[in-house]
Design a protein around this motif. Structure first.
Motif, PDB file in Angstrom:
ATOM      1  N   LEU A  69       4.404  -1.572 -10.919  1.00 16.47           N
ATOM      2  CA  LEU A  69       3.615  -1.419 -12.154  1.00 16.47           C
ATOM      3  C   LEU A  69       4.390  -0.761 -13.284  1.00 16.47           C
ATOM      4  CD1 LEU A  69       0.152  -0.298 -10.721  1.00 16.47           C
ATOM      5  CD2 LEU A  69       0.814  -2.553 -11.562  1.00 16.47           C
ATOM      6  N   VAL A  70       5.356   0.096 -12.926  1.00 17.52           N
ATOM      7  CA  VAL A  70       6.007   0.889 -13.973  1.00 17.52           C
ATOM      8  C   VAL A  70       7.493   0.504 -14.119  1.00 17.52           C
ATOM      9  CG1 VAL A  70       6.417   3.229 -14.847  1.00 17.52           C
ATOM     10  CG2 VAL A  70       4.403   2.778 -13.432  1.00 17.52           C
ATOM     11  N   GLU A  71       8.332   1.007 -13.215  1.00 17.80           N
ATOM     12  CA  GLU A  71       9.779   0.824 -13.394  1.00 17.80           C
ATOM     13  C   GLU A  71      10.190  -0.643 -13.522  1.00 17.80           C
ATOM     14  OE1 GLU A  71       8.552   3.208 -11.404  1.00 17.80           O
ATOM     15  OE2 GLU A  71      10.144   4.525 -10.627  1.00 17.80           O
ATOM     16  N   ASP A  72       9.687  -1.472 -12.594  1.00 19.84           N
ATOM     17  CA  ASP A  72      10.145  -2.869 -12.567  1.00 19.84           C
ATOM     18  C   ASP A  72       9.108  -3.825 -13.147  1.00 19.84           C
ATOM     19  OD1 ASP A  72      12.287  -1.779 -11.266  1.00 19.84           O
ATOM     20  OD2 ASP A  72      11.670  -2.399  -9.255  1.00 19.84           O
ATOM     21  N   THR A  77       0.821  -1.226   0.000  1.00 19.91           N
ATOM     22  CA  THR A  77       0.000   0.000   0.000  1.00 19.91           C
ATOM     23  C   THR A  77       0.849   1.268   0.000  1.00 19.91           C
ATOM     24  OG1 THR A  77      -0.188  -0.199   2.408  1.00 19.91           O
ATOM     25  CG2 THR A  77      -2.028  -1.026   1.100  1.00 19.91           C
ATOM     26  N   ASP A  78       2.143   1.122  -0.252  1.00 22.22           N
ATOM     27  CA  ASP A  78       3.005   2.295  -0.353  1.00 22.22           C
ATOM     28  C   ASP A  78       3.038   2.724  -1.828  1.00 22.22           C
ATOM     29  OD1 ASP A  78       5.018   4.183  -0.195  1.00 22.22           O
ATOM     30  OD2 ASP A  78       6.581   2.666  -0.444  1.00 22.22           O
ATOM     31  N   PRO A  79       2.531   3.955  -2.163  1.00 22.61           N
ATOM     32  CA  PRO A  79       2.413   4.352  -3.571  1.00 22.61           C
ATOM     33  C   PRO A  79       3.720   4.261  -4.372  1.00 22.61           C
ATOM     34  CG  PRO A  79       1.223   5.906  -2.200  1.00 22.61           C
ATOM     35  CD  PRO A  79       1.957   4.979  -1.263  1.00 22.61           C
ATOM     36  N   ASP A  80       4.863   4.551  -3.722  1.00 23.60           N
ATOM     37  CA  ASP A  80       6.120   4.480  -4.478  1.00 23.60           C
ATOM     38  C   ASP A  80       6.463   3.029  -4.819  1.00 23.60           C
ATOM     39  OD1 ASP A  80       6.469   7.172  -4.589  1.00 23.60           O
ATOM     40  OD2 ASP A  80       7.611   7.275  -2.710  1.00 23.60           O
ATOM     41  N   ALA A  81       6.193   2.135  -3.869  1.00 22.95           N
ATOM     42  CA  ALA A  81       6.454   0.713  -4.139  1.00 22.95           C
ATOM     43  C   ALA A  81       5.488   0.206  -5.217  1.00 22.95           C
ATOM     44  CB  ALA A  81       6.314  -0.088  -2.854  1.00 22.95           C
ATOM     45  N   ILE A  82       4.245   0.688  -5.189  1.00 20.44           N
ATOM     46  CA  ILE A  82       3.262   0.282  -6.212  1.00 20.44           C
ATOM     47  C   ILE A  82       3.737   0.759  -7.591  1.00 20.44           C
ATOM     48  CG2 ILE A  82       0.900   0.710  -7.037  1.00 20.44           C
ATOM     49  CD1 ILE A  82       0.092   0.855  -4.019  1.00 20.44           C
ATOM     50  N   GLU A 135       2.898 -11.184  -9.510  1.00 20.48           N
ATOM     51  CA  GLU A 135       3.775 -12.199  -8.926  1.00 20.48           C
ATOM     52  C   GLU A 135       5.205 -11.890  -9.346  1.00 20.48           C
ATOM     53  OE1 GLU A 135       2.351 -16.372  -9.403  1.00 20.48           O
ATOM     54  OE2 GLU A 135       4.401 -16.719 -10.107  1.00 20.48           O
ATOM     55  N   PRO A 136       6.131 -11.676  -8.387  1.00 28.78           N
ATOM     56  CA  PRO A 136       7.519 -11.417  -8.808  1.00 28.78           C
ATOM     57  C   PRO A 136       8.151 -12.698  -9.356  1.00 28.78           C
ATOM     58  CG  PRO A 136       7.327 -11.373  -6.384  1.00 28.78           C
ATOM     59  CD  PRO A 136       5.949 -11.615  -6.931  1.00 28.78           C
ATOM     60  N   THR A 137       8.911 -12.558 -10.448  1.00 35.00           N
ATOM     61  CA  THR A 137       9.545 -13.744 -11.041  1.00 35.00           C
ATOM     62  C   THR A 137      10.916 -14.000 -10.415  1.00 35.00           C
ATOM     63  OG1 THR A 137      10.398 -12.307 -12.767  1.00 35.00           O
ATOM     64  CG2 THR A 137       8.387 -13.527 -13.276  1.00 35.00           C
ATOM     65  N   GLU A 138      11.386 -13.072  -9.591  1.00 37.44           N
ATOM     66  CA  GLU A 138      12.642 -13.268  -8.861  1.00 37.44           C
ATOM     67  C   GLU A 138      12.492 -12.564  -7.509  1.00 37.44           C
ATOM     68  OE1 GLU A 138      15.416  -9.748 -10.545  1.00 37.44           O
ATOM     69  OE2 GLU A 138      14.723 -11.158 -12.087  1.00 37.44           O
ATOM     70  N   PRO A 139      13.356 -12.876  -6.522  1.00 35.50           N
ATOM     71  CA  PRO A 139      13.211 -12.197  -5.233  1.00 35.50           C
ATOM     72  C   PRO A 139      13.356 -10.687  -5.421  1.00 35.50           C
ATOM     73  CG  PRO A 139      14.750 -14.030  -5.076  1.00 35.50           C
ATOM     74  CD  PRO A 139      14.448 -13.854  -6.530  1.00 35.50           C
ATOM     75  N   VAL A 140      12.521  -9.920  -4.720  1.00 30.25           N
ATOM     76  CA  VAL A 140      12.567  -8.456  -4.848  1.00 30.25           C
ATOM     77  C   VAL A 140      12.578  -7.845  -3.448  1.00 30.25           C
ATOM     78  CG1 VAL A 140      11.374  -8.311  -7.078  1.00 30.25           C
ATOM     79  CG2 VAL A 140      10.023  -8.351  -4.984  1.00 30.25           C
TER      80      VAL A 140
END
Ligand code: HEM
Length: 494
Positions: free
Chosen positions: A89-92, A80-85, A353-358
């Motif tokens: 969705l965008v950078e990563d 729920t942290d907008p920067d992490a969201i 779903e992350p495809t690698e550890p993040v």
């Protein structure tokens, strides 16, 4: 709803101990978020089934920007942290897929259509159909959107108490079905309607049975399977007919969405299975969501008569029902819709779903888990929204020194300090943002404008009670009283 919805200050956004700096840029090793605190095997499924919106809000309030929970053994993290969201969705975005969970639930329905496709297949499909959602194309649906709104209001009498949810569902169905199939909808309306209803029922997460896999032969599942098979068969027949009649050479020049898909298939951009999967995908993704957006906008206006009046004055200034281009220029109308989509986002949560550890919010998140992004929680976060549970369209309006009023659709000016971009994301974000966003915004504007030029809506039930299903559904009928403006004028001027 206010009883079940708790306010929160976003809680502690940082891991308690052993944390790395933001997003792992620190010297210490990032830790895993605290355990989910649920039952063996079931995890937190009971709390989610009882009241998912409340569960998400409480979890974020108690645990901060990255909160662990489990559903039937699936490790999940509510973000729920907008920067992490924004990073997800965008950078990563390339590090994430839609993943197992949506595929398990929706795979048999949506197949390899745009909503679930990944990687190269997703990119090719998105490129193949994007022209159908260009502004000029979407504008062409404007007349039908206004005409269906006129039909809706024509069915109401002065003094009627109408269920907005039912009326908006019928409206959004008619608009989308016509946008998808054009004139062909006339012969196929009942097949398409039955399938759309069964899809809604099958994914009603307010019922525990909806968590059961599709192969369990519940009556709902059997009906759903039968009606979906009929829809797919109908779509295949229509595709054959269109081919026989000679499809448009270019997806951008088709008259309806099915025409776009047939043209894309002729060019080899999608295969025939993907063609049908995408037709079902548009029906699934674009029907209930828009209906909910319209229900909540009209309910908010019914419960805020002063705001309704302001919007009415704006749309009543046109000689005739306004066009798609004209309603784009109505700041009070747009603000009323933006604010309804903030307070009651039709899609309360969606998943990656992350495809690698993040590393997110300073926490270590393993590959293959569910990362949940919740417009519902973020749109009600007091850090970004002043008085977050109040419907206040003014927060979207910017007044210039000359007194002109304008509104931003996608980039609202901050009303409370500096608001991060992803404090508002009712249509998702990044490359996989909602492809139907322009279509949806336009139908919400045209329907609201067309209705308010004819009727005044009065609150009947007061507070909305909402439940997390696949989308943010009302718990029961959403009733308002209809007052015909023509009848009021006659009474004033006998
Ligand atoms: C108010 C109405 C609507 C809302 C709130 C809404 C919301 C969303 C959201 C949040 C996503 C992103 C999901 C994710 O990233 O996992 C999405 C994707 C999508 N939406 Fe919408 N939607 C609406 C209307 C529509 C309409 C009218 C259509 C079609 C005509 C549509 C078609 C789609 C499709 C195909 C996707 C998947 C796009 C992709 O993955 O490339 N939506 N929508």
């Amino acid at each position: 709803m206010s009883d079940s919805v708790r306010r929160h200050d976003g809680g502690s956004d940082r891991p308690a101990t052993g944390a790395a700096g933001r997003d792992g840029e620190g010297s210490e090793t990032p830790v895993r978020p605290p355990d989910p605190d649920g039952l063996p095997v079931l995890g937190n499924v009971h709390a989610i089934a009882a009241d998912g919106l409340d569960f998400y809000e409480r979890r974020a309030a108690e645990r901060g920007g990255v909160a662990r929970y489990d559903v039937f053994g699936t490790e999940s993290y509510l973000l729920t942290d907008p920067d992490a969201i924004r990073r997800v969705l965008v950078e990563d975005h390339a590090t994430y897929v839609k993943g197992e969970m949506p595929r398990e639930q929706l795979g048999n329905l949506l197949g390899d259509g745009l909503f679930l496709a990944e990687g190269k297949r997703w990119r090719e499909q998105r490129t193949a159909v994007r022209s159908a959602f260009f502004r000029e194309r979407v504008d062409e649906y404007g007349d039908a959107m206004a005409e269906h709104a006129r039909r809706t209001v024509d069915g109401w009498d002065d003094g009627d108490a109408v269920d907005l949810h039912e009326a908006a569902t019928e409206y959004a169905f008619s608009v989308l079905a016509e946008g998808l199939l054009g004139d062909d909808i006339e012969g196929e309306r009942e097949t398409v309607r039955a399938a759309a209803e069964s899809i809604t029922e099958r994914f009603d997460m307010r019922r525990l049975a909806s968590f059961l896999p599709e192969w369990v032969p519940t009556p709902t599942n059997r009906r759903y399977r039968r009606r979906l098979d009929a829809l797919r068969e109908t779509l295949r027949d229509l595709v054959d007919d269109r081919r026989a009649a000679g499809p448009p050479a270019d997806p951008g020049s088709a008259d309806d969405l099915l025409g776009t898909l047939v043209a894309a298939a002729e060019l080899g951009a999608i295969d025939d299975d993907e063609l049908v999967d995408n037709a079902v995908t548009f029906l699934f993704a674009g029907h209930e969501t828009s209906a909910l957006g319209l229900t909540y906008t009209l309910h908010a206006l019914a419960t805020h008569p002063d705001i309704q009046e302001r919007v009415r004055r704006e749309v009543a200034a046109f000689d005739d029902d306004p066009t798609a281009a004209e309603v784009r220029d109505c700041p009070a109308l747009t603000a009323a819709i933006n604010e309804a989509l903030r307070l009651y986002p039709p899609v309360h949560t969606f998943f990656r779903e992350p495809t690698e550890p993040v590393t997110l919010g300073g926490y270590r998140i393993p590959a293959g888990v569910v990362v949940s992004l919740s417009p519902w929680v973020v749109h009600r976060d007091g850090r970004w929204w002043d008085d977050p549970e109040t419907y206040r369209p003014e927060r979207w309006l910017h007044e210039s020194p000359s007194g002109a009023v304008s509104v931003g659709d996608e980039a609202p000016g901050p009303a409370v300090g500096e608001r991060p971009e992803y404090a508002y994301f009712p249509f998702g974000g990044g490359p996989r943002h909602c492809i139907g966003m322009r279509f949806a915004r336009q139908e919400l504007r045209l329907a609201t404008a067309t209705l308010l030029r004819r009727v005044r809506l009065e609150a009947v039930d007061g507070d909305l009670e909402l439940r997390a299903s696949a989308n943010t559904r009302p718990a029961g009928p959403v009733r308002v009283r209809v007052r015909e403006l023509a009848a009021e004028m006659e009474a004033d001027d006998p």
